[in-house]
Write a protein that holds these residues in place. Sequence first.
Motif, mmCIF file in Angstrom:
data_model
loop_
_atom_site.group_PDB
_atom_site.id
_atom_site.type_symbol
_atom_site.label_atom_id
_atom_site.label_comp_id
_atom_site.label_asym_id
_atom_site.label_seq_id
_atom_site.Cartn_x
_atom_site.Cartn_y
_atom_site.Cartn_z
ATOM 1 N N VAL A 47 1.144 -1.329 0.072
ATOM 2 C CA VAL A 47 0.419 -0.041 0.006
ATOM 3 C C VAL A 47 1.242 0.790 -0.486
ATOM 4 O O VAL A 47 1.868 1.298 0.052
ATOM 5 C CB VAL A 47 -0.865 0.202 1.058
ATOM 6 C CG1 VAL A 47 -2.145 -0.953 1.229
ATOM 7 C CG2 VAL A 47 -0.148 -0.031 2.637
ATOM 8 N N THR A 48 0.589 1.999 -0.503
ATOM 9 C CA THR A 48 1.376 3.848 -0.702
ATOM 10 C C THR A 48 0.344 4.911 0.347
ATOM 11 O O THR A 48 -0.652 4.624 0.289
ATOM 12 C CB THR A 48 0.473 3.944 -2.260
ATOM 13 O OG1 THR A 48 -0.011 4.248 -2.892
ATOM 14 C CG2 THR A 48 2.063 3.375 -2.833
ATOM 15 N N LEU A 49 1.159 5.499 1.204
ATOM 16 C CA LEU A 49 0.740 6.473 2.038
ATOM 17 C C LEU A 49 1.822 7.261 2.485
ATOM 18 O O LEU A 49 2.523 7.207 2.021
ATOM 19 C CB LEU A 49 0.195 5.976 3.201
ATOM 20 C CG LEU A 49 0.247 4.661 4.566
ATOM 21 C CD1 LEU A 49 -0.692 4.960 5.352
ATOM 22 C CD2 LEU A 49 0.842 3.957 3.933
ATOM 23 N N GLY A 50 1.367 8.621 3.243
ATOM 24 C CA GLY A 50 2.361 9.082 4.139
ATOM 25 C C GLY A 50 2.651 8.288 4.847
ATOM 26 O O GLY A 50 1.698 7.860 5.950
ATOM 27 N N LYS A 51 3.899 9.141 5.658
ATOM 28 C CA LYS A 51 4.431 9.019 6.658
ATOM 29 C C LYS A 51 3.670 8.771 8.421
ATOM 30 O O LYS A 51 3.390 8.700 9.281
ATOM 31 C CB LYS A 51 6.072 9.021 7.237
ATOM 32 C CG LYS A 51 6.696 7.396 6.717
ATOM 33 C CD LYS A 51 7.883 7.655 7.276
ATOM 34 C CE LYS A 51 9.317 6.181 6.355
ATOM 35 N NZ LYS A 51 10.930 7.122 6.840
ATOM 36 N N GLU A 52 2.788 10.277 7.780
ATOM 37 C CA GLU A 52 2.319 11.283 8.736
ATOM 38 C C GLU A 52 1.141 9.995 9.156
ATOM 39 O O GLU A 52 0.093 10.370 10.159
ATOM 40 C CB GLU A 52 2.043 12.852 8.841
ATOM 41 C CG GLU A 52 1.490 12.525 7.512
ATOM 42 C CD GLU A 52 1.564 12.463 6.419
ATOM 43 O OE1 GLU A 52 0.790 12.554 4.894
ATOM 44 O OE2 GLU A 52 2.771 12.167 6.190
ATOM 45 N N ASP A 53 0.873 9.532 8.750
ATOM 46 C CA ASP A 53 -0.549 8.622 7.943
ATOM 47 C C ASP A 53 -0.217 7.013 8.571
ATOM 48 O O ASP A 53 -0.943 6.627 8.666
ATOM 49 C CB ASP A 53 -1.558 8.783 7.180
ATOM 50 C CG ASP A 53 -2.410 10.396 6.977
ATOM 51 O OD1 ASP A 53 -2.410 11.061 8.494
ATOM 52 O OD2 ASP A 53 -2.209 11.306 6.306
#
Length: 299
Positions: A47-53
């Motif tokens: 999965v892709t996402l930003g580290k802050e989430d």
Amino acid sequence: MAKFLLMGPVTRDTNLKSDSTCKGIGGPVYYQAGVLSSLKSDVTAVVTLGKEDANLLTYFSKDTQLKPVWGRETMQFENFYPDEDPNHRVQRACIPYNPLEVSHLDFLELETFNAVLISPLSPWDIPLETIKHIFESGTRVYLGVQGYLRHLEGQNVVLKPWKQYKNFLKYVNFLFMDEVEARVITGDSSTSLLEISRGISLLGPEEVIITRGDKGSLIYSRHHDKSYSIPTYPPQERVDPTGLGDSYLAAYAFRKQKTSDPRECGIFSSIVSSLKLEKKGAFQGNINIINQRIQELKL
């Protein structure tokens, strides 16, 4: 135990209905993992996402093996459902550039998976080279088409014809879309859904599945040269329509490991979608609950 690989973005969602607002995790992979984990499958999700989430990953079942690919930020969606039709949805979005490249799969032995479920939410989430690489491993490819049609006009999501669809579909075994997407994909809205599905199957997919909300779903099998009309099975109550198509896709892929019969797969998937609609979030049932509902409906 069947082994599945899921690919796509995790999103931060706001789901709006006339009488409620719900914020939390979203994205097809989340809903698909809910189905497959509940049915005791072996599930890996890239999965892709930003580290802050990163906290969004805690929503997944502990049984899901998560492989995050960190991007600059997490994709965001606002889904507004003005009425009871789950296909009637108005969307706004923030869509970052976080493609899943072939190099992100280097640690996986693709040939060990029974199926790969590919679920882009934007045209650049899963590049052609990545799908080709997976297909050439010999693993069956299940593709949800929605992302390749989605474009932003300001923050509003609009659907546009998929210019490269012929290049992609030669590497797809099972193609999934809703009836709006089916009429947009080729840019020809005057053709019947059966003609659309039959024409698309000639480009590669052996089965084309079109979900139609309360009108059920249409499945065209190139192998059988036959179409199947699958009804919906009314839920006991309508709670959360988000992720219905994603749940249907996952249930279809699961059942496909047991039978080659498109009709049986469609009925099973329709039941799973109905049960998912009765609860908030991802599917929370199990195989016994599904079989009980099938018996109650005398299917």
